[in-house]
Design a protein around this motif. Structure first.
Motif, PDB file in Angstrom:
ATOM      1  N   ARG A 207      -9.196   8.335  -5.109  1.00 65.39           N
ATOM      2  CA  ARG A 207      -9.017   8.392  -6.559  1.00 65.39           C
ATOM      3  C   ARG A 207      -8.706   9.836  -6.996  1.00 65.39           C
ATOM      4  NH1 ARG A 207     -11.516   4.881 -10.095  1.00 65.39           N
ATOM      5  NH2 ARG A 207     -12.998   4.347  -8.449  1.00 65.39           N
ATOM      6  N   GLY A 208      -7.584  10.007  -7.665  1.00 66.69           N
ATOM      7  CA  GLY A 208      -7.222  11.310  -8.212  1.00 66.69           C
ATOM      8  C   GLY A 208      -6.800  12.335  -7.181  1.00 66.69           C
ATOM      9  N   SER A 209      -6.539  11.911  -5.940  1.00 66.90           N
ATOM     10  CA  SER A 209      -6.125  12.863  -4.911  1.00 66.90           C
ATOM     11  C   SER A 209      -5.156  12.204  -3.952  1.00 66.90           C
ATOM     12  CB  SER A 209      -7.334  13.374  -4.131  1.00 66.90           C
ATOM     13  OG  SER A 209      -6.932  14.161  -3.027  1.00 66.90           O
ATOM     14  N   LEU A 210      -4.111  12.929  -3.589  1.00 66.08           N
ATOM     15  CA  LEU A 210      -3.143  12.412  -2.619  1.00 66.08           C
ATOM     16  C   LEU A 210      -3.421  12.926  -1.209  1.00 66.08           C
ATOM     17  CD1 LEU A 210       0.241  12.674  -4.593  1.00 66.08           C
ATOM     18  CD2 LEU A 210      -1.157  10.635  -4.197  1.00 66.08           C
ATOM     19  N   ILE A 211      -4.398  13.802  -1.075  1.00 67.14           N
ATOM     20  CA  ILE A 211      -4.646  14.406   0.237  1.00 67.14           C
ATOM     21  C   ILE A 211      -6.011  14.051   0.826  1.00 67.14           C
ATOM     22  CG2 ILE A 211      -3.098  16.343  -0.204  1.00 67.14           C
ATOM     23  CD1 ILE A 211      -5.540  18.051  -0.848  1.00 67.14           C
ATOM     24  N   LYS A 212      -6.855  13.380   0.050  1.00 68.93           N
ATOM     25  CA  LYS A 212      -8.169  12.989   0.560  1.00 68.93           C
ATOM     26  C   LYS A 212      -8.326  11.472   0.482  1.00 68.93           C
ATOM     27  CE  LYS A 212     -10.615  17.238  -0.718  1.00 68.93           C
ATOM     28  NZ  LYS A 212     -11.757  17.806  -1.476  1.00 68.93           N
ATOM     29  N   PRO A 213      -8.914  10.858   1.519  1.00 68.80           N
ATOM     30  CA  PRO A 213      -9.126   9.411   1.489  1.00 68.80           C
ATOM     31  C   PRO A 213     -10.322   9.048   0.624  1.00 68.80           C
ATOM     32  CG  PRO A 213     -10.039  10.313   3.499  1.00 68.80           C
ATOM     33  CD  PRO A 213      -9.363  11.460   2.782  1.00 68.80           C
ATOM     34  N   PHE A 214     -10.473   7.759   0.343  1.00 68.57           N
ATOM     35  CA  PHE A 214     -11.660   7.281  -0.369  1.00 68.57           C
ATOM     36  C   PHE A 214     -12.897   7.507   0.490  1.00 68.57           C
ATOM     37  CE2 PHE A 214      -8.540   4.642  -2.669  1.00 68.57           C
ATOM     38  CZ  PHE A 214      -8.989   4.809  -3.971  1.00 68.57           C
ATOM     39  N   ALA A 215     -14.032   7.694  -0.162  1.00 73.42           N
ATOM     40  CA  ALA A 215     -15.308   7.726   0.564  1.00 73.42           C
ATOM     41  C   ALA A 215     -15.540   6.356   1.182  1.00 73.42           C
ATOM     42  CB  ALA A 215     -16.445   8.070  -0.390  1.00 73.42           C
ATOM     43  N   HIS A 216     -16.195   6.346   2.346  1.00 75.94           N
ATOM     44  CA  HIS A 216     -16.392   5.082   3.063  1.00 75.94           C
ATOM     45  C   HIS A 216     -17.155   4.062   2.224  1.00 75.94           C
ATOM     46  CE1 HIS A 216     -15.489   6.354   7.442  1.00 75.94           C
ATOM     47  NE2 HIS A 216     -14.745   7.024   6.594  1.00 75.94           N
TER      48      HIS A 216
ATOM     49  N   LEU B  44       0.823  -1.205   0.000  1.00 77.02           N
ATOM     50  CA  LEU B  44       0.000   0.000   0.000  1.00 77.02           C
ATOM     51  C   LEU B  44       0.861   1.262   0.000  1.00 77.02           C
ATOM     52  CD1 LEU B  44      -2.939  -0.815   2.478  1.00 77.02           C
ATOM     53  CD2 LEU B  44      -3.067  -0.533  -0.002  1.00 77.02           C
ATOM     54  N   GLN B  45       2.011   1.186   0.614  1.00 74.98           N
ATOM     55  CA  GLN B  45       2.900   2.343   0.636  1.00 74.98           C
ATOM     56  C   GLN B  45       3.389   2.681  -0.773  1.00 74.98           C
ATOM     57  OE1 GLN B  45       6.584   2.091   3.000  1.00 74.98           O
ATOM     58  NE2 GLN B  45       6.044   4.094   3.847  1.00 74.98           N
ATOM     59  N   VAL B  46       3.662   1.654  -1.563  1.00 77.17           N
ATOM     60  CA  VAL B  46       4.055   1.876  -2.956  1.00 77.17           C
ATOM     61  C   VAL B  46       2.887   2.457  -3.739  1.00 77.17           C
ATOM     62  CG1 VAL B  46       4.822   0.775  -5.091  1.00 77.17           C
ATOM     63  CG2 VAL B  46       5.783   0.045  -2.894  1.00 77.17           C
ATOM     64  N   LEU B  47       1.685   1.883  -3.527  1.00 80.13           N
ATOM     65  CA  LEU B  47       0.500   2.345  -4.243  1.00 80.13           C
ATOM     66  C   LEU B  47       0.087   3.761  -3.837  1.00 80.13           C
ATOM     67  CD1 LEU B  47      -1.637  -0.938  -4.012  1.00 80.13           C
ATOM     68  CD2 LEU B  47      -0.515  -0.027  -6.061  1.00 80.13           C
ATOM     69  N   ALA B  48       0.481   4.193  -2.638  1.00 77.67           N
ATOM     70  CA  ALA B  48       0.094   5.517  -2.142  1.00 77.67           C
ATOM     71  C   ALA B  48       0.790   6.638  -2.894  1.00 77.67           C
ATOM     72  CB  ALA B  48       0.379   5.629  -0.648  1.00 77.67           C
ATOM     73  N   GLY B  49       1.869   6.335  -3.579  1.00 76.40           N
ATOM     74  CA  GLY B  49       2.533   7.332  -4.421  1.00 76.40           C
ATOM     75  C   GLY B  49       3.045   8.551  -3.685  1.00 76.40           C
ATOM     76  N   GLY B  50       3.528   8.360  -2.471  1.00 78.53           N
ATOM     77  CA  GLY B  50       4.077   9.486  -1.721  1.00 78.53           C
ATOM     78  C   GLY B  50       3.067  10.230  -0.876  1.00 78.53           C
ATOM     79  N   SER B  51       1.805   9.813  -0.867  1.00 78.60           N
ATOM     80  CA  SER B  51       0.778  10.464  -0.052  1.00 78.60           C
ATOM     81  C   SER B  51       1.021  10.203   1.428  1.00 78.60           C
ATOM     82  CB  SER B  51      -0.609   9.954  -0.442  1.00 78.60           C
ATOM     83  OG  SER B  51      -1.595  10.433   0.460  1.00 78.60           O
TER      84      SER B  51
END
Length: 403
Positions: free
Chosen positions: A299-308, A285-292
């Protein structure tokens, strides 16, 4: 004696509230907290009335005298300034919109009841305010709340409809308390007609766990969801705890994931002891997080989590066409609890790993963390799941021991 600005600035609070008079009924009240309020007394129809003018120093001595003079002039004409002020308050309250009252409701009620209100805010922002937010709170009707609740129910989301009904009832209860409504319009819609609540007892059999994970990894859902669902099963956490997790809380050096109080349903911090397999999943998951900074950025954001609801939809999609009776992500926690109990693990250790609050006398006196037992148990659980998969030659990840 007339007051002066110098006199006012020199006033100090005392143990008890006291007043200092000016002239023609004007006086200032000084509180132990240091607050100071202008008031004035006047006669109307042989009776003394009192009017609050404002706070000092926001309302200066000069302006306080002007407001006093206006009040005395009104009283001389047979009008009650105090009554007029009360009517103005009522008129202002009558104009309060649902959106404005919702802000007051969160401040006065909701935020005192619970610390994490992200989901509650989403319900208001997406399902309530867009439809009645601009409407006066005093004009909300049963038909208004029915349309909101049934809009969700007609789309097949009975549980969410029940949540909305509960929130609307709580909001309108407070509106009744504040005098904006004479009765609660939600009471005309009994919960039994919205959603029949059933206690859940769904627990997956070992063969269903195998089918579940095989289906998940074979599906075309996002890789983050595949790994996330697997990780929820291994760590026994709530989905919200994973979706809100940040990398600063995952400590690979000691194989621990620290869930902060604000992300924990109990409102207390919780430590998850990571098995070898769970650590590998976090590394992916750390690799998939792309530095977030988030473990699972949306999806399409490094600063917001997925909707529940996104991970719920992923589970539903992955199980389409599979011979597995329906279950929820939360049922994975019950599954782990059931199988661990069947394998002889003590209830206190299991409950602590689930981050449950223990009730009764036992909950008061038992403060043990069971760190070593939980570490051993979660490794046993991860090995158990891995064996289910290996027995069927299903390879989902590389869980070999690292040097």
């Amino acid at each position: 004696m007339s007051l002066t600005e110098t006199t006012l600035k020199a006033m100090k609070p005392k143990e008890k509230t006291y007043i200092v008079t000016d002239e023609r009924g004007l006086y200032i009240e000084v509180f132990p907290t240091g607050g100071m309020i202008w008031r004035c007394r006047y006669q109307l129809n042989g009776k003394t009335e009192k009017l609050t003018l404002g706070k000092y120093p926001a309302l200066t001595l000069k302006n306080a005298r002007i407001k006093r003079d206006h009040a005395l002039s009104a009283a001389a004409l047979g009008q009650s300034p105090a009554r007029q002020k009360q009517l103005q308050k009522v008129a202002a309250a009558d104009a309060t919109t649902v959106e404005e009252f919702t802000a007051k409701f969160f401040k006065d009620v909701q935020e005192k009841d619970r610390t994490d209100n992200k989901q509650i805010h989403r319900y208001f922002d997406n399902d309530i305010l867009p439809y009645i937010g601009k409407k006066a709170m005093k004009e909300v009707t049963t038909e208004d709340v029915r349309s909101i609740i049934w809009r969700k129910k007609d789309h097949g989301f009975d549980a969410a409809a029940g949540q909305l009904r509960g929130l609307l009832k709580k909001l309108c209860d407070y509106a009744v308390t504040c005098g904006l409504l004479n009765f609660n319009p939600v009471l005309a819609l009994p919960m039994r007609h919205v959603r029949k609540v059933k206690s859940r007892d769904r627990s997956l059999e070992p063969s269903e766990i195998r089918l579940f994970l095989t289906a998940v990894y074979s599906s075309n859902i996002r890789r983050q969801f595949k790994v996330g669902l697997h990780l929820i099963l291994l760590t026994m956490v709530r989905k919200s705890e994973l979706l809100l997790a940040r990398w600063e809380d995952v400590h690979f050096d000691v194989a621990e994931w620290h869930i902060p109080a604000e992300n924990s349903k109990t409102g207390k911090p919780h430590i998850v002891y990571l098995s070898r397999q769970a650590t590998v999943l976090f590394e992916e998951l750390q690799v998939l997080a792309g530095g977030s900074e988030l473990v699972m950025p949306g999806r399409g954001s490094l600063i917001k989590p997925f909707a529940h609801n996104a991970i719920n939809c992923a589970l539903k999609k992955s199980l389409q066409g599979q011979n597995v009776p329906a279950f929820t992500i939360h049922d994975l926690r019950r599954t782990a609890s059931t199988i661990l109990h069947e394998n002889g693990w003590p209830t206190d250790v299991v409950e602590k790993a689930l981050n449950h609050v223990m009730g009764g006398v036992r909950g008061v006196y038992n403060r043990a963390e069971y760190s070593s037992q939980r570490t051993e148990m979660l490794q046993f659980w991860a090995d158990y799941i891995e064996k289910l998969l290996i027995d069927k030659n299903v390879i989902l990840g590389r869980f070999g021991k690292t040097a």
